[in-house]
Scaffold this motif. Structure first.
Motif, PDB file in Angstrom:
ATOM      1  N   SER A  30       3.925   0.787  -0.569  1.00 47.68           N
ATOM      2  CA  SER A  30       4.224   2.115  -1.101  1.00 47.68           C
ATOM      3  C   SER A  30       3.495   3.100  -0.205  1.00 47.68           C
ATOM      4  N   GLN A  52      -3.617   6.118   0.426  1.00 46.17           N
ATOM      5  CA  GLN A  52      -3.540   4.853  -0.322  1.00 46.17           C
ATOM      6  C   GLN A  52      -4.509   3.802   0.182  1.00 46.17           C
ATOM      7  N   SER A  78      -0.822  -2.618  -1.946  1.00 43.98           N
ATOM      8  CA  SER A  78      -1.320  -2.862  -0.590  1.00 43.98           C
ATOM      9  C   SER A  78      -1.688  -4.330  -0.459  1.00 43.98           C
ATOM     10  N   HIS A 109      -7.428   2.265  -2.045  1.00 45.72           N
ATOM     11  CA  HIS A 109      -7.332   0.872  -2.475  1.00 45.72           C
ATOM     12  C   HIS A 109      -8.511   0.029  -1.988  1.00 45.72           C
ATOM     13  N   SER A 128       1.263   1.522  -6.983  1.00 50.91           N
ATOM     14  CA  SER A 128       0.946   1.439  -5.555  1.00 50.91           C
ATOM     15  C   SER A 128       0.619  -0.004  -5.219  1.00 50.91           C
ATOM     16  N   THR A 137       8.542   2.429  -1.862  1.00 49.05           N
ATOM     17  CA  THR A 137       7.719   3.003  -2.923  1.00 49.05           C
ATOM     18  C   THR A 137       8.257   2.612  -4.286  1.00 49.05           C
ATOM     19  N   ILE A 159       1.200  -1.802   3.661  1.00 50.01           N
ATOM     20  CA  ILE A 159       1.421  -0.998   2.454  1.00 50.01           C
ATOM     21  C   ILE A 159       2.878  -1.122   2.018  1.00 50.01           C
ATOM     22  N   ARG A 194       1.585   6.155  -1.051  1.00 55.50           N
ATOM     23  CA  ARG A 194       0.830   7.196  -1.743  1.00 55.50           C
ATOM     24  C   ARG A 194      -0.173   7.850  -0.785  1.00 55.50           C
TER      25      ARG A 194
END
Length: 411
Positions: free
Chosen positions: A292, A297, A270, A301, A268, A205, A290, A294
């Motif tokens: 991160s 997410q 992806s 995204h 963030s 992250t 991913i 979140r």
């Protein structure tokens, strides 16, 4: 393109998805046992007086509106120093112990069986079904993965391991998956493994906020997670890197706010790779890595770039809620237990979308061995080639006319 080709940076050997080692889970009770929430009253101003209703309606606005708290008090659901209090205007004394007893209720349907894909003395990897929440929240307080982990009688390691690794009484999840998301869920058996795995996720992250050329993303990361998703529309590019920040916006019915695409949100990242374009259905099967973690997410995204998950009830194009005009929760309307009525519009825990935590590569938290673990794919998230291979393994015919015959059932 196969999933392995799309993620060729990870130096782990490709292998067919393993069968579950075993399954466990106890059927849910029809009605749960309710909950108790304890507070100790502290008065900041020695000369001021605070009543019971003022304490709860001020400190726990997100739990119930004022009339709801009055109902809870008059129902005898709150005790003060062990005695039932039914007068909302009762004056509280410094140091009083307050307990709110939430009435038992029937939680919504949730599957209860969990498949174990990997297990050793330090960790266990589960294949979580769609529709099962990981940790208690909202209406789901006891129908959760955590509850099943607590209910199972786990075989404890030897006394030597117990001292060396500070073994917990039961495994605990070290990350979350959305209730509607299926697939791999990592759980730690020891506090040492939990701390190490949590550090892996935190590092990813943190790196998501750096420029791509600074991260050494795939070479230095201790854990990499890959998801399968079915999205609306046809993605033009074979690969897309999404770095849209994710933050919290106000949303009726979600007291803490809704996570969405937000310029003032947290970094963030992806990476989306196209696996198969389903022209006839106007859908694309993708793999998402991913960088991160979140909340929601992937859903946010993919919606942000104009390709929300198929049948996602909440997120629309732009990574925002689908609805322009949202139904607000009335401050006077409350449910049978005094809490707020469920909003008419979708909320984050609603299911229906197609998202699966397919595989992960990680450095073992204790041995440092590089390993890969894979969860079997729902049929709707398999490529045509994968569906053909599955049919062959099962000895079943596989017929298609230009496109695979994808199941319409929601996994």
């Amino acid at each position: 393109m196969t999933a392995a080709a799309a993620a060729g940076e990870i130096p782990v050997e490709e292998a067919p998805p393993p069968r579950a080692l075993y399954s466990f889970g106890r059927p849910w009770k029809e009605i749960n046992e309710g909950l108790s929430y304890t507070d100790t009253f502290r008065c900041a101003d020695a000369d001021a007086t605070t009543t019971l209703i003022v304490f709860y309606s001020t400190n726990y606005k997100s739990s119930a509106p004022l009339p709801g708290w009055i109902q809870r008090i008059r129902n005898g659901q709150i005790t003060v120093d062990g005695e039932i209090a039914t007068d909302p205007d009762m004056t509280l004394r410094e140091g009083s112990k307050l307990v709110y007893h939430r009435l038992p209720w029937q939680e919504p349907f949730a599957p209860y069986l969990l498949d174990v894909l990997y297990e050793d003395d330090d960790m266990i990897v589960l294949n979580k079904p769609s529709g099962l929440q990981v940790l208690p929240k909202g209406l789901f307080q006891q129908r959760t993965v955590l509850a099943q982990l607590q209910l199972k009688d786990w075989k404890m390691p030897s006394p030597f391991c117990l001292k060396r690794k500070d073994v917990q009484t039961h495994p605990v999840p070290v990350h979350r998956l959305g209730r509607g998301t299926s697939g791999l869920l990592l759980c730690a058996k020891t506090k040492l493994a939990k701390a190490q795995l949590a550090a892996y996720f935190a590092e990813g992250t943190t790196n998501a906020g750096k420029r791509r050329d600074e991260t050494g993303i795939c070479k230095s990361r201790k854990i990499s997670k890959f998801y399968r998703a079915l999205v609306t529309g046809i993605l033009e590019n074979d690969e897309v890197m999404i770095t849209q920040p994710i933050g919290v916006i106000r949303y009726p019915g979600v007291a803490e706010g809704l996570y969405a695409a937000c310029s003032s949100g947290k970094p963030s990242m992806s990476k989306v790779c196209v696996l198969e374009r389903l022209e006839h259905q106007n859908q694309t099967l993708v793999q998402v890595e991913i960088h991160s973690g979140r909340p929601h997410q992937i859903r946010i995204h993919l919606a942000y770039i104009g390709h929300p998950l198929v049948d996602d009830p909440l997120y629309g194009i732009g990574g925002q809620p689908k609805f322009d005009e949202l139904e607000s929760c009335s401050t006077d309307s409350f449910a049978y237990d005094g809490g707020y009525e469920r909003p008419l519009q979708p909320v984050p825990g609603d299911c229906g979308y197609h998202l699966h935590a397919h595989w992960l590569a990680l450095c073992h938290p204790i041995t440092n061995e590089m390993m890969k673990i894979t969860a079997p794919l729902p049929q709707i998230l398999q490529t045509r080639e994968e569906q053909q291979d599955t049919a062959k393994q099962l000895g079943e015919p596989f017929n298609f006319h230009g496109q695979p015959e994808l199941s319409s059932s929601k996994q």
